[in-house]
Design a protein around this motif. Structure first.
Motif, short mmCIF file in Angstrom:
data_model
loop_
_atom_site.label_atom_id
_atom_site.label_comp_id
_atom_site.label_asym_id
_atom_site.label_seq_id
_atom_site.Cartn_x
_atom_site.Cartn_y
_atom_site.Cartn_z
N ILE A 301 1.23 -1.22 0.04
CA ILE A 301 -0.02 -0.20 -0.48
C ILE A 301 0.48 1.30 0.02
O ILE A 301 1.86 1.57 0.98
N ASN A 302 0.66 1.72 -0.58
CA ASN A 302 1.18 2.97 -1.10
C ASN A 302 1.10 4.43 -2.31
O ASN A 302 0.48 4.18 -3.27
N THR A 303 1.27 5.45 -1.71
CA THR A 303 -0.01 6.79 -2.15
C THR A 303 1.15 6.30 -4.08
O THR A 303 0.32 7.26 -4.29
N ASP A 304 2.11 6.30 -3.73
CA ASP A 304 3.09 7.07 -5.04
C ASP A 304 2.95 5.78 -6.53
O ASP A 304 3.66 3.79 -5.39
N SER A 313 5.49 -6.96 -5.66
CA SER A 313 4.42 -7.17 -4.62
C SER A 313 3.11 -8.08 -5.93
O SER A 313 3.38 -8.21 -6.89
N ASP A 314 2.92 -9.02 -5.62
CA ASP A 314 1.61 -9.42 -6.06
C ASP A 314 -0.19 -8.37 -6.12
O ASP A 314 -0.24 -8.47 -7.05
N TYR A 315 -0.15 -7.94 -4.58
CA TYR A 315 -1.57 -6.95 -5.10
C TYR A 315 -0.80 -5.26 -4.69
O TYR A 315 -0.23 -5.29 -3.57
N CYS A 316 -1.13 -4.78 -5.48
CA CYS A 316 -1.00 -3.37 -5.30
C CYS A 316 -2.14 -2.45 -5.10
O CYS A 316 -2.43 -1.92 -5.72
N VAL A 317 -2.00 -1.45 -4.05
CA VAL A 317 -2.81 -0.96 -3.04
C VAL A 317 -2.51 0.91 -3.29
O VAL A 317 -1.74 1.13 -2.68
N LYS B 227 27.13 -21.85 -11.58
CA LYS B 227 26.35 -21.55 -11.86
C LYS B 227 25.74 -19.47 -11.26
O LYS B 227 25.31 -19.78 -10.06
N THR B 228 25.71 -18.03 -11.23
CA THR B 228 25.36 -17.24 -10.59
C THR B 228 24.37 -16.53 -11.60
O THR B 228 24.43 -16.51 -12.42
N GLU B 229 23.47 -16.12 -10.97
CA GLU B 229 22.36 -15.84 -12.08
C GLU B 229 21.34 -14.75 -11.10
O GLU B 229 21.52 -15.06 -9.74
N LYS B 230 21.15 -13.74 -11.63
CA LYS B 230 19.89 -12.76 -10.60
C LYS B 230 19.16 -13.72 -10.10
O LYS B 230 18.51 -14.60 -11.15
N LEU B 231 18.57 -13.49 -8.88
CA LEU B 231 17.25 -14.02 -8.55
C LEU B 231 15.89 -13.65 -8.95
O LEU B 231 15.90 -12.02 -8.68
N ILE B 232 14.49 -14.07 -9.42
CA ILE B 232 14.25 -13.26 -10.40
C ILE B 232 12.39 -13.88 -8.91
O ILE B 232 12.18 -14.71 -9.59
N HIS B 233 12.07 -13.01 -8.81
CA HIS B 233 10.60 -13.20 -8.01
C HIS B 233 9.66 -13.10 -8.96
O HIS B 233 8.89 -11.53 -9.73
N LYS B 234 8.75 -13.64 -8.82
CA LYS B 234 7.71 -14.25 -10.39
C LYS B 234 6.24 -13.52 -9.42
O LYS B 234 5.67 -13.75 -8.16
N ARG B 235 6.13 -11.74 -9.50
CA ARG B 235 5.06 -11.45 -8.80
C ARG B 235 3.70 -11.37 -9.61
O ARG B 235 3.85 -10.73 -10.84
N LYS B 236 2.37 -11.45 -9.09
CA LYS B 236 1.07 -10.76 -10.01
C LYS B 236 0.82 -9.20 -10.29
O LYS B 236 0.23 -9.09 -11.66
N ASN B 237 1.46 -8.86 -9.57
CA ASN B 237 1.67 -7.03 -9.57
C ASN B 237 0.53 -6.76 -10.42
O ASN B 237 0.12 -6.43 -11.46
N GLU B 238 -0.39 -6.96 -9.47
CA GLU B 238 -2.21 -6.72 -10.27
C GLU B 238 -2.86 -5.66 -8.66
O GLU B 238 -2.25 -5.73 -8.09
N PHE B 239 -3.22 -4.60 -9.52
CA PHE B 239 -3.07 -4.11 -9.31
C PHE B 239 -4.96 -3.14 -8.52
O PHE B 239 -5.84 -4.39 -9.11
N ILE B 240 -5.12 -3.36 -7.20
CA ILE B 240 -6.30 -2.89 -6.52
C ILE B 240 -7.13 -2.01 -6.95
O ILE B 240 -6.16 -0.73 -6.20
#
Lengths: 335, 268
Positions: A301-304, A313-317, B227-240
């Motif tokens: 949760i962030n204003t920016d 993040s998985d859920y962005c508010v 091997k060395t690699e950047k850790l990639i974190h898969k995230r949903k990036n879903e806006f609420i």
């Protein structure tokens, strides 16, 4: 050079927690170890060192083992830094396992490091994943975080055996599976008590251990500079009380005097492995992000709208962290 | 008088690591090296013990020639001496190889009473060397210490171990392992920085120690990084989206889906 072909079977150290139950992470590891043993067509063996060791056998039998080797003695009631390494080293010398996996608890981390020295073999700790290197016999590939968790390195241990790893809780899933004809072997307790070099004068139970540490918490609520004031930050503790969560935060709340230092999450603090992380007013600097990457789900949760925390993040508010926090508190209070 | 040795390591400063995004490799150019954070607290402990009980503090590190800088910093803090263990034969040593070399070095030194280490290094985070050195030298490793005292050849302390807070007594020599919360480190006075550059650093190479054939960092380290690699974190990036009320409702639902329920304190 040891003859690597002599080494067979996948071992898991099923650590007994507080003289009362099998460590949950050890049971999770059995699930993955079963897959590896199947691929190699070898046995999965659980190792128990405990007082009244036989009382844990029925639990361990539920998780796909072919064999259980145990040592029972009152001296094994709790981890001992000289007794455990010696007894297990003797077991390794006798049975020659190819792969030996440990939960990454305090005791098992210490034990595995000592064993790796005695066996002159490699140890990879806190691994993120483990798999067999195809067409290379029993060689395993392990991934572990490095450079403060920004990188993952792939490590092998090609010329020595056993290949030893420690695994963090929550990395693998428990798999219930009951094999037929599980072989149970009791080995003798044999340790010369005169070798003990630390004299214990008194040993009261420690009181400082919090019931749940930040790194073990299933639900973590984090706060950053965006909360604006100490008063607002303290609402996090209220929400944590109501939801059985642990509170942590970034570096700024420490500088601001809102939060004690030991609650810092990130590069110079704790790493969390929660099911859910709720980030209030946190911008998402890399120093913090490396400490939350193992959280299964992240709500920020962030204003920016361009805050970098949203990228991880998985859920962005998009919104005012305080307003949301007040709303959540109100819900739990009146529920 | 105690002979106190503190093990330190030079590591890349981790808060401004630069990454080559194409290859995922660490960019070493212009990389700033620092003393591993835990180890500065180790130096502080060594100096505190010296001040109280008398003795000599020697900082030891293993690494390339540039690691001398870490030893000079330790001397500036107050250490009496610095030893750099350096040799191409020690390059790429993993924890086991490092331990085998340290074992030879301490057997050469002979009259050590206290060896101090940090918990882990910030670059490889293995934390194995303190335990392995305890095995190699056959001396006790004491972790999670508070309230310690030395009395002649005895060391007494209270330590947390498992579920207990033990009062223990051991004969020297010992290895003490401490973390970042153990103490507050001192500032370096300007006058000592000058001194740090006047003191000669002792070098120990492969030929200076009685090296058994098992020592060969590059070829005999049991673990190999492939091997060395950047850790990639898969995230949903879903806006609420929605009104504030709707946003709160959705957050509550996600919390519920992850097993977060109201926790009742006290009365049920």
């Amino acid at each position: 050079m040891p003859n690597l072909n002599e080494y067979k079977d996948v071992w898991v150290f099923t650590e007994i927690k507080d003289h009362e139950k099998v460590n949950n992470c050890a049971l999770e590891i059995l699930g993955k170890a079963r897959e590896i043993a199947d691929d190699l067509n070898q046995n999965l063996v659980a190792i128990i060192l405990a007082y009244e060791a036989d009382k844990y056998i029925s639990t361990i039998k539920q998780y796909g083992v072919d064999k259980i080797i145990y040592i029972n003695n009152i001296e094994l009631k709790h981890y001992h830094e000289q007794i455990f390494p010696e007894l297990i080293f003797n077991l390794i010398s006798k049975y020659k396992p190819s792969i030996f996996l440990f939960p990454s608890t305090e005791a098992s981390s210490a034990l595995s490091a000592r064993l790796a020295y005695r066996c002159r073999t490699g140890l990879v700790n806190n691994i993120l994943n483990i798999e067999l290197d195809k067409n290379k016999g029993d060689l395993i590939l392990t991934d572990k975080p490095a450079y403060g968790g920004i990188y993952s390195v792939k490590i092998v241990c090609p010329n020595t055996r056993p290949q030893i790893c420690t695994i963090t809780a929550g990395t693998f899933q428990k798999q219930e599976l009951k094999k037929d004809n599980i072989k149970i072997i009791e080995e003798k307790y044999d340790f010369d008590i005169n070798k003990i070099n630390i004299k214990i004068i008194g040993a009261p139970t420690r009181k400082d251990k919090p019931s749940a540490s930040l790194s073990d918490a299933k639900f973590v609520i984090g706060g950053g500079n965006g909360l604006g004031s100490k008063e607002n930050f303290e609402k996090l503790y209220k929400l944590a009380d109501l939801t059985d969560a642990q509170v942590g935060g970034t570096r700024r709340p420490i500088f601001n005097g809102w939060m004690p230092e030991h609650l810092q999450i990130g590069i110079s603090g704790e790493s969390i492995k929660s099911n859910l992380y709720l980030a209030f007013g946190i911008s998402g600097a890399i120093q913090h992000v490396v400490g939350i990457k193992d959280s299964e789900r992240i709500i920020a949760i962030n204003t920016d709208p361009n805050a970098s925390i949203f990228k991880v993040s998985d859920y962005c508010v998009i919104g005012d962290a305080n307003e949301i926090l007040d709303g959540l508190l109100k819900h739990y209070k009146v529920e | 008088m105690l002979n106190i040795y503190v093990l330190i390591k030079q590591v890349p400063k981790s808060d401004n690591l630069q990454i080559n995004w194409k290859t995922g490799a660490l960019i070493r150019k212009n990389l700033e090296n620092v003393i591993n954070p835990d180890d500065i607290h180790g130096i502080e402990l060594a100096l505190t013990i010296k001040e109280k009980y008398g003795g000599k503090v020697t900082a030891i590190t293993m690494g390339p020639l540039q690691a001398e800088a870490a030893l000079r910093e330790a001397i500036a803090m107050g250490a009496d001496k610095g030893i750099l263990i350096t040799d191409p034969m020690f390059a790429y040593s993993d924890t086991l190889q490092t331990t085998l070399v340290l074992k030879e070095v301490f057997e050469k030194i002979g009259d050590y009473n206290v060896i101090i280490t940090g918990i882990e290094t910030s670059d490889s985070s293995t934390g194995q060397v303190p335990y392995q050195l305890s095995e190699a030298l056959g001396i006790p490793l004491i972790t999670d210490i508070f309230n310690y005292e030395f009395e002649k050849t005895l060391f007494r302390c209270q330590r947390n171990f498992g579920h207990e807070s033990q009062f223990i007594e051991v004969n020297l020599p010992i290895i003490m392992r401490i973390g970042r919360h153990f103490n507050t480190t001192r500032h370096i006075p300007l006058s000592r920085i000058k001194r740090a550059f006047e003191i000669e650093i002792e070098h120990i190479d492969f030929n200076a120690i009685n090296c058994p054939s098992e020592i060969d960092g590059c070829n005999k380290s049991p673990t190999q990084v492939i091997k060395t690699e950047k850790l990639i974190h898969k995230r949903k990036n879903e806006f609420i989206n929605g009104t504030i009320k709707e946003k709160i409702q959705q957050i509550l639902q996600i919390m519920k889906d992850h097993g977060v329920e109201k926790h009742w304190i006290g009365k049920k």
